[in-house]
Enzyme design. Sequence first.
Site, PDB file in Angstrom:
ATOM      1  N   ARG A  22       0.841  -1.196   0.000  1.00 31.65           N
ATOM      2  CA  ARG A  22       0.000   0.000   0.000  1.00 31.65           C
ATOM      3  C   ARG A  22       0.871   1.238   0.000  1.00 31.65           C
ATOM      4  O   ARG A  22       1.752   1.390   0.841  1.00 31.65           O
ATOM      5  CB  ARG A  22      -0.930   0.010   1.215  1.00 31.65           C
ATOM      6  N   SER A 113      -8.060  -1.097   0.770  1.00 29.81           N
ATOM      7  CA  SER A 113      -9.105  -1.398   1.741  1.00 29.81           C
ATOM      8  C   SER A 113      -9.811  -0.141   2.233  1.00 29.81           C
ATOM      9  O   SER A 113     -10.433   0.566   1.457  1.00 29.81           O
ATOM     10  CB  SER A 113      -8.528  -2.213   2.894  1.00 29.81           C
ATOM     11  N   HIS A 114      -9.702   0.155   3.524  1.00 29.82           N
ATOM     12  CA  HIS A 114     -10.430   1.250   4.153  1.00 29.82           C
ATOM     13  C   HIS A 114      -9.686   2.571   4.060  1.00 29.82           C
ATOM     14  O   HIS A 114     -10.175   3.581   4.573  1.00 29.82           O
ATOM     15  CB  HIS A 114     -10.659   0.918   5.629  1.00 29.82           C
ATOM     16  N   LYS A 126      -2.550  -6.689  -3.746  1.00 35.70           N
ATOM     17  CA  LYS A 126      -2.411  -7.870  -2.900  1.00 35.70           C
ATOM     18  C   LYS A 126      -2.578  -9.120  -3.755  1.00 35.70           C
ATOM     19  O   LYS A 126      -3.446  -9.157  -4.626  1.00 35.70           O
ATOM     20  CB  LYS A 126      -3.460  -7.848  -1.787  1.00 35.70           C
ATOM     21  N   ASP A 277     -16.764  -1.360   3.946  1.00 35.99           N
ATOM     22  CA  ASP A 277     -15.631  -0.472   3.677  1.00 35.99           C
ATOM     23  C   ASP A 277     -15.230  -0.448   2.215  1.00 35.99           C
ATOM     24  O   ASP A 277     -15.938  -0.941   1.334  1.00 35.99           O
ATOM     25  CB  ASP A 277     -14.440  -0.876   4.543  1.00 35.99           C
ATOM     26  N   ASP A 279     -13.068  -2.043   0.186  1.00 41.55           N
ATOM     27  CA  ASP A 279     -13.023  -3.241  -0.651  1.00 41.55           C
ATOM     28  C   ASP A 279     -14.027  -4.303  -0.227  1.00 41.55           C
ATOM     29  O   ASP A 279     -13.994  -5.425  -0.722  1.00 41.55           O
ATOM     30  CB  ASP A 279     -11.611  -3.827  -0.687  1.00 41.55           C
ATOM     31  N   ASP A 281     -14.607  -5.885   2.707  1.00 44.37           N
ATOM     32  CA  ASP A 281     -14.309  -6.994   3.619  1.00 44.37           C
ATOM     33  C   ASP A 281     -14.560  -6.658   5.085  1.00 44.37           C
ATOM     34  O   ASP A 281     -14.420  -7.520   5.952  1.00 44.37           O
ATOM     35  CB  ASP A 281     -12.880  -7.516   3.413  1.00 44.37           C
ATOM     36  N   ARG A 282     -14.958  -5.428   5.388  1.00 47.56           N
ATOM     37  CA  ARG A 282     -15.256  -5.046   6.761  1.00 47.56           C
ATOM     38  C   ARG A 282     -16.732  -4.707   6.912  1.00 47.56           C
ATOM     39  O   ARG A 282     -17.418  -4.444   5.928  1.00 47.56           O
ATOM     40  CB  ARG A 282     -14.398  -3.857   7.192  1.00 47.56           C
ATOM     41  N   THR A 344      -2.664 -10.355  14.099  1.00 49.25           N
ATOM     42  CA  THR A 344      -3.522  -9.598  13.197  1.00 49.25           C
ATOM     43  C   THR A 344      -3.133  -9.900  11.744  1.00 49.25           C
ATOM     44  O   THR A 344      -1.960  -9.983  11.412  1.00 49.25           O
ATOM     45  CB  THR A 344      -3.382  -8.098  13.475  1.00 49.25           C
ATOM     46  N   GLU A 363     -11.710 -10.129  13.515  1.00 42.10           N
ATOM     47  CA  GLU A 363     -10.721  -9.150  13.957  1.00 42.10           C
ATOM     48  C   GLU A 363     -11.460  -7.936  14.502  1.00 42.10           C
ATOM     49  O   GLU A 363     -12.541  -7.589  14.005  1.00 42.10           O
ATOM     50  CB  GLU A 363      -9.815  -8.714  12.807  1.00 42.10           C
ATOM     51  N   SER A 365     -10.934  -4.970  14.030  1.00 47.81           N
ATOM     52  CA  SER A 365     -10.979  -3.869  13.061  1.00 47.81           C
ATOM     53  C   SER A 365     -12.127  -4.058  12.075  1.00 47.81           C
ATOM     54  O   SER A 365     -11.976  -3.872  10.873  1.00 47.81           O
ATOM     55  CB  SER A 365      -9.640  -3.760  12.332  1.00 47.81           C
ATOM     56  N   LYS A 376     -12.067 -11.954   5.162  1.00 44.77           N
ATOM     57  CA  LYS A 376     -13.185 -11.402   5.916  1.00 44.77           C
ATOM     58  C   LYS A 376     -14.205 -10.865   4.930  1.00 44.77           C
ATOM     59  O   LYS A 376     -13.887 -10.592   3.779  1.00 44.77           O
ATOM     60  CB  LYS A 376     -12.723 -10.338   6.897  1.00 44.77           C
ATOM     61  N   ARG A 496      -1.777   1.649  17.641  1.00 47.13           N
ATOM     62  CA  ARG A 496      -3.106   1.251  18.096  1.00 47.13           C
ATOM     63  C   ARG A 496      -2.991   0.760  19.543  1.00 47.13           C
ATOM     64  O   ARG A 496      -2.155  -0.085  19.851  1.00 47.13           O
ATOM     65  CB  ARG A 496      -3.692   0.153  17.221  1.00 47.13           C
TER      66      ARG A 496
END
Length: 543
Positions: A22, A113-114, A126, A277, A279, A281-282, A344, A363, A365, A376, A496
């Site tokens: 990324r 992702s997000h 990825k 989100d 992509d 997956d959340r 993670t 997870e 997140s 996910k 975090r």
Amino acid sequence: MAIQTVTTHPIPGQRPGTSGLRKKVTTFSQPHYLENFIQSVFYTLGDCSGKTLVLGGDGRYHNRAAIQTILRMAAAHGYAQVLVGQGGILSTPAVSCVIRKRQASGGIILSASHNPGGPDGDFGVKYNIAAGGPAPESVTEAIFHHTETITQYRISDAADIDIDTLGASQIENMRVEVIDSVADYAELMARLFDFDAIRALFAGGFTMRFDGMHAVSGPYAKAIIEGMLGAPAGTVINAVPLEDFGGHHPDPNPVNAAELIALMAAADAPDFGAASDGDGDRNMIVGRKFDVTPSDSLAVLAANATVAPGYRDGLKGIARSMPTSRAADRVAEALGIQCHETPTGWKFFGTLLDAGMATLCGEESYGTGSDHIREKDGVWAVLFWLNLLAASGKGVEQIVTEHWARFGRHYYSRHDYEAIETEAARLLMADLRIKLPALAGTVLNAHTVDFADDFSYTDPVDGSTVQQQGVRIVMKDGSRIVYRLSGTGTEGATLRVYLELFEPDPTQHQRPTQQALASLIAAAESVASIAMHTGRATPTVIT
């Protein structure tokens, strides 16, 4: 058309993180940058002749241009076929689904992702393996080593192809098939969940809002929730993927999904709210004036899994990332199954799922999933909740509070310190590790430390080991403080801090979360000297 060999040189900084490589769009747009990384992927994979590759992304800025480059490079490396999502769109869960259903050799996902999108935003690449999940560390490290020694890459000089029209075309000797982005995934969801019961729920007047956040899950939610399940038009909002996500941060948490949170707090709020989100997956689950933490969501779904046809035979096990609250552990104990604690990164769940040692994974997140794919899955989680709501006849808040009454409540929060100076973050973690041996037995704001360590993990299936996956301070009363540097940002470092307090007494289950965690918050700052190291008096984001 002809295949060309282009001279290049290594470009520093192409080590994949938790979920691929990324960087800023401006970085990926540099000459040879994307090509170097993709060539390194193909070097790692070896002979690609005769194989099938799945390719798609979340529609963010640079997605379409990157797809054309990767198609030309795949043709130059002998792939027999590439399956591309229509318009370049494939959610991360859908890529995993298509890889597994079509028996592809792997897939390339274009997403950060997000993270924010747009010309000044982030981009990512990825690689997913044939099982459908993210490449393991042995593969990503091999890719990185190739980026350090690369001298050339191979690419066809073919013109761009039409990726907006369903059907097949050709680049060199490679077939390119543009597939319906939603169809294979929707078919799988219909097998896992009781769509008849959910249709009846909507037919009975149940109301919902799904916030697609102008990201990739919008088309999936429109097709399934409004199309197949009969929810009224307008149930899915912000449904059209935009290259800059409408200027918003496509992270489904109460801060970034403020529009949905405000909607669900209104006097005329729908019965149920959800978001996904960048992509897809959340997920975030919301009741009327009631947010569900991802940790609680995993635990609730595990405790009620048999309401869904795809999980009617029960669970083989549960897996959660180490920072995720231990709410799922108590469910696993009640069910007589194991709860695995992993680092993670969804790739760590892959071996457990493949070995039949886990069925549900989660997870903190905002990521939840199962053995139906190897990623996910945001829309899947929302459909699972809809199935539970239909089967129980209860609302979100009632389901969660009854779960707390049975298992106890795990008050939980994550404090993020974003884009801090990388060296300062490294020093903070180094200082913490020095303090660990002396912490056991000490008292931190009325919490007695049971043990403190730097989490390491040995995979029970393949025996692989990883170190330094997050600093844990675990109290004798079950409370925890966890510190970890995130691997998903593109600038500086993100610290975090995870805070967890177990409360078994139902009369104490309605306290404001930050108030309940106040003693742990103060202890976390004191032990790590966060303000001193980072210059930040408060977190950037609290979720």
